[in-house]
Design a protein around this motif. Structure first.
Motif, PDB file in Angstrom:
ATOM      1  N   ALA A 276      36.745  53.102  40.040  1.00 30.88           N
ATOM      2  CA  ALA A 276      37.131  51.951  38.844  1.00 30.88           C
ATOM      3  C   ALA A 276      38.323  51.457  38.332  1.00 30.88           C
ATOM      4  N   ILE A 277      39.695  51.950  38.776  1.00 28.19           N
ATOM      5  CA  ILE A 277      40.642  51.567  38.321  1.00 28.19           C
ATOM      6  C   ILE A 277      40.995  50.404  39.654  1.00 28.19           C
ATOM      7  N   GLY A 278      40.555  51.200  41.392  1.00 31.39           N
ATOM      8  CA  GLY A 278      40.957  50.233  42.023  1.00 31.39           C
ATOM      9  C   GLY A 278      40.572  48.948  41.726  1.00 31.39           C
ATOM     10  N   VAL A 279      39.636  48.495  41.276  1.00 34.85           N
ATOM     11  CA  VAL A 279      39.525  47.591  40.796  1.00 34.85           C
ATOM     12  C   VAL A 279      39.740  47.112  39.823  1.00 34.85           C
ATOM     13  N   ARG A 280      40.011  47.496  38.443  1.00 34.46           N
ATOM     14  CA  ARG A 280      41.010  46.901  37.469  1.00 34.46           C
ATOM     15  C   ARG A 280      41.784  46.359  38.139  1.00 34.46           C
ATOM     16  N   LEU A 281      42.421  46.963  39.322  1.00 26.25           N
ATOM     17  CA  LEU A 281      44.081  46.487  40.379  1.00 26.25           C
ATOM     18  C   LEU A 281      43.751  44.933  40.927  1.00 26.25           C
ATOM     19  N   LEU A 282      42.636  44.888  40.660  1.00 29.69           N
ATOM     20  CA  LEU A 282      41.997  43.743  41.515  1.00 29.69           C
ATOM     21  C   LEU A 282      42.206  42.584  40.570  1.00 29.69           C
ATOM     22  N   GLN A 283      42.768  42.887  39.477  1.00 32.87           N
ATOM     23  CA  GLN A 283      43.051  41.595  38.443  1.00 32.87           C
ATOM     24  C   GLN A 283      43.562  40.669  38.840  1.00 32.87           C
ATOM     25  N   PRO A 284      44.672  41.214  39.288  1.00 35.44           N
ATOM     26  CA  PRO A 284      45.905  39.841  39.385  1.00 35.44           C
ATOM     27  C   PRO A 284      45.765  39.012  40.541  1.00 35.44           C
ATOM     28  N   TYR A 285      44.411  39.721  41.177  1.00 40.89           N
ATOM     29  CA  TYR A 285      44.523  38.658  43.034  1.00 40.89           C
ATOM     30  C   TYR A 285      43.499  37.394  42.619  1.00 40.89           C
ATOM     31  N   LEU A 286      42.879  37.732  41.280  1.00 40.51           N
ATOM     32  CA  LEU A 286      42.183  36.591  41.180  1.00 40.51           C
ATOM     33  C   LEU A 286      42.814  35.050  40.723  1.00 40.51           C
ATOM     34  N   GLY A 287      44.243  34.887  40.449  1.00 46.51           N
ATOM     35  CA  GLY A 287      44.604  34.157  39.886  1.00 46.51           C
ATOM     36  C   GLY A 287      44.494  33.489  41.532  1.00 46.51           C
ATOM     37  N   GLN A 288      44.604  33.812  42.552  1.00 41.18           N
ATOM     38  CA  GLN A 288      45.030  33.598  43.728  1.00 41.18           C
ATOM     39  C   GLN A 288      43.941  32.935  44.630  1.00 41.18           C
ATOM     40  N   THR A 289      42.550  33.524  44.007  1.00 41.92           N
ATOM     41  CA  THR A 289      41.638  33.045  44.690  1.00 41.92           C
ATOM     42  C   THR A 289      40.638  31.120  44.601  1.00 41.92           C
ATOM     43  N   GLY A 290      40.886  30.972  43.395  1.00 42.42           N
ATOM     44  CA  GLY A 290      40.654  29.765  43.115  1.00 42.42           C
ATOM     45  C   GLY A 290      38.632  29.967  41.902  1.00 42.42           C
ATOM     46  N   LEU A 291      38.877  31.600  42.322  1.00 37.18           N
ATOM     47  CA  LEU A 291      37.579  31.549  41.543  1.00 37.18           C
ATOM     48  C   LEU A 291      37.374  30.325  40.721  1.00 37.18           C
ATOM     49  N   ARG A 292      35.488  30.060  41.346  1.00 30.68           N
ATOM     50  CA  ARG A 292      34.360  29.320  40.739  1.00 30.68           C
ATOM     51  C   ARG A 292      33.099  29.403  41.132  1.00 30.68           C
ATOM     52  N   VAL A 293      32.600  29.852  39.889  1.00 32.02           N
ATOM     53  CA  VAL A 293      31.227  30.319  39.890  1.00 32.02           C
ATOM     54  C   VAL A 293      30.398  29.645  39.909  1.00 32.02           C
ATOM     55  N   ASN A 294      29.039  29.251  39.934  1.00 29.73           N
ATOM     56  CA  ASN A 294      27.972  28.598  39.399  1.00 29.73           C
ATOM     57  C   ASN A 294      27.799  28.969  38.349  1.00 29.73           C
ATOM     58  N   PRO A 295      27.984  27.649  37.088  1.00 28.84           N
ATOM     59  CA  PRO A 295      27.411  27.781  35.656  1.00 28.84           C
ATOM     60  C   PRO A 295      25.999  28.565  35.736  1.00 28.84           C
ATOM     61  N   ARG A 296      24.863  28.977  36.669  1.00 25.33           N
ATOM     62  CA  ARG A 296      23.736  28.822  37.137  1.00 25.33           C
ATOM     63  C   ARG A 296      23.776  30.480  36.814  1.00 25.33           C
ATOM     64  N   TYR A 297      24.837  31.516  36.860  1.00 20.98           N
ATOM     65  CA  TYR A 297      24.928  33.397  37.453  1.00 20.98           C
ATOM     66  C   TYR A 297      25.893  33.264  36.146  1.00 20.98           C
ATOM     67  N   GLY A 298      26.671  32.289  35.031  1.00 17.29           N
ATOM     68  CA  GLY A 298      26.991  32.730  33.654  1.00 17.29           C
ATOM     69  C   GLY A 298      28.178  31.909  34.464  1.00 17.29           C
ATOM     70  N   VAL A 299      29.351  33.217  33.594  1.00 21.25           N
ATOM     71  CA  VAL A 299      30.966  32.811  33.957  1.00 21.25           C
ATOM     72  C   VAL A 299      32.152  34.387  34.262  1.00 21.25           C
ATOM     73  N   TRP A 300      32.505  33.945  34.455  1.00 23.38           N
ATOM     74  CA  TRP A 300      33.334  35.191  35.225  1.00 23.38           C
ATOM     75  C   TRP A 300      34.608  36.369  33.506  1.00 23.38           C
ATOM     76  N   ASP A 301      33.755  37.718  34.086  1.00 22.86           N
ATOM     77  CA  ASP A 301      34.401  37.962  32.543  1.00 22.86           C
ATOM     78  C   ASP A 301      35.754  39.063  32.739  1.00 22.86           C
ATOM     79  N   VAL A 302      36.717  38.345  32.637  1.00 20.94           N
ATOM     80  CA  VAL A 302      37.958  38.972  33.196  1.00 20.94           C
ATOM     81  C   VAL A 302      38.124  40.645  32.762  1.00 20.94           C
TER      82      VAL A 302
END
Length: 341
Positions: A288-314
């Motif tokens: 779980a801590i390792g997953v949390r440490l992935l948070q700073p990498y989100l800004g590098q990915t240009g993450l885009r989620v189709n709204p039909r699946y919801g929104v990414w909750d950081v």
């Protein structure tokens, strides 16, 4: 044995509803993360497979809850791409023997209703659809990331707690989000508000009755070491950059109060002095801590989620059906650029 017609009808209808809504400009994509695009048809194929193989998925189909499967497929896809990126940048080397050991402990048997709720079952079902070695590799790198940073990861933050009557108290949630927006827009309000909250929280402890502001806790410039607080280290407090305002329910499930943190500093190279030996984290906590440490990498990915699946909750590192269902928020302080992580 032929599948009952009633179930076939329910499943067919649920497939059409799973992840309904308008799509983004990247037509046909369920999610784009980094240079990888996963199509809606790929997600649907995995949903189809789960319903064919998993009685619990058939139950979700009857209850028109296949959207849970769609969101979980997207979540695990995003986390997989993030952990590969983190492993590369952190120069983590895969130990194939340990990965094989982790893979050997994984099961692909049908998921049973253990009474822990749909989300636990859905997470396991989607994991079962994935390649076993890929799953084991993700877990290995998440734990290695935690082992690397846990001893020296720290956060300095101001904070205040807002009393909540229950986990779903809408007024407490609204107040926390409103305060975060105020702090973000006008950092000059932070110190005075937290000092007021601290006085009120002390009075509440003495009298047993909450004050007019409803504050339950407060503190200025406190330093938190991740190794001393492994549960807190799994939260957005430790994943967010300095000069951020972070809101979530910090003491769940024991206490539903909402907390507003102002992250002043985030360090990864110096252990925090402690009065007692740090508790040894479990494998589940490390993951779980390792997953949390992935948070700073989100800004590098240009993450885009189709709204039909919801929104990414950081805050939850997960998908929420909509913004009103997110577990919190992270906002930048006006006039202060977020620190590099």
């Amino acid at each position: 044995m032929g599948r009952p017609r009633a179930l076939v009808a329910v499943v067919a209808g649920a497939f059409l509803l799973a992840g309904c809504g308008s799509g983004p400009s990247q037509v046909g994509s369920a999610v784009i993360v980094g240079d990888r695009s996963v199509g809606i048809d790929q997600v649907q194929s995995m949903i189809d497979q789960a319903v064919r193989e998993q009685p619990y998925a058939q139950k979700l189909a009857r209850e028109h809850k296949l959207d849970l499967l769609g969101r979980e497929i997207v979540r695990q896809t995003v986390l997989h791409e993030l952990v590969l990126r983190a492993a590369k940048q952190e120069n983590l080397v895969a130990d194939q023997a340990k990965i094989a050991q982790k893979g050997a402990t994984q099961t692909s048997t049908p998921v049973k209703d253990t009474g822990q709720g749909d989300q636990v079952a859905v997470s396991q079902m989607v994991a079962n659809l994935r390649d076993r070695t890929e799953r084991a590799t993700d877990t290995y790198f998440e734990q290695e990331l935690a082992n690397k940073y846990l001893p020296k990861l720290s956060v300095g933050a101001d904070y205040l707690g807002i009393s909540a009557a229950s986990e779903t108290d809408p007024e407490a949630r609204t107040r926390a989000f409103d305060l975060a927006k105020q702090f973000s827009a006008d950092p000059g309000k932070i110190q005075g508000t937290i000092q007021q909250a601290s006085q009120e929280a002390q009075q509440a402890q003495q009298t047993g009755a909450p004050g007019a502001g409803g504050f339950s806790d407060a503190g200025l410039t406190e330093l938190f070491g991740a190794s001393q607080y492994p549960s807190l280290a799994q939260t957005a407090l430790f994943g967010s950059a300095a000069n951020s305002v972070v809101v979530f329910q910090a003491r769940m499930p024991a206490k539903p109060d909402w907390y507003v943190f102002v992250v002043r500093a985030r360090g990864t190279d110096k252990a925090v002095p402690a009065d007692q030996e740090a508790p040894k984290p479990t494998d589940e906590q490390l993951t779980a801590i390792g997953v949390r440490l992935l948070q700073p990498y989100l800004g590098q990915t240009g993450l885009r989620v189709n709204p039909r699946y919801g929104v990414w909750d950081v805050v939850s590192m997960n998908l929420a059906p909509n913004l009103d269902a997110t577990k919190g928020t992270v906002l930048p302080l006006r006039g202060a650029a977020p620190a590099q992580q």
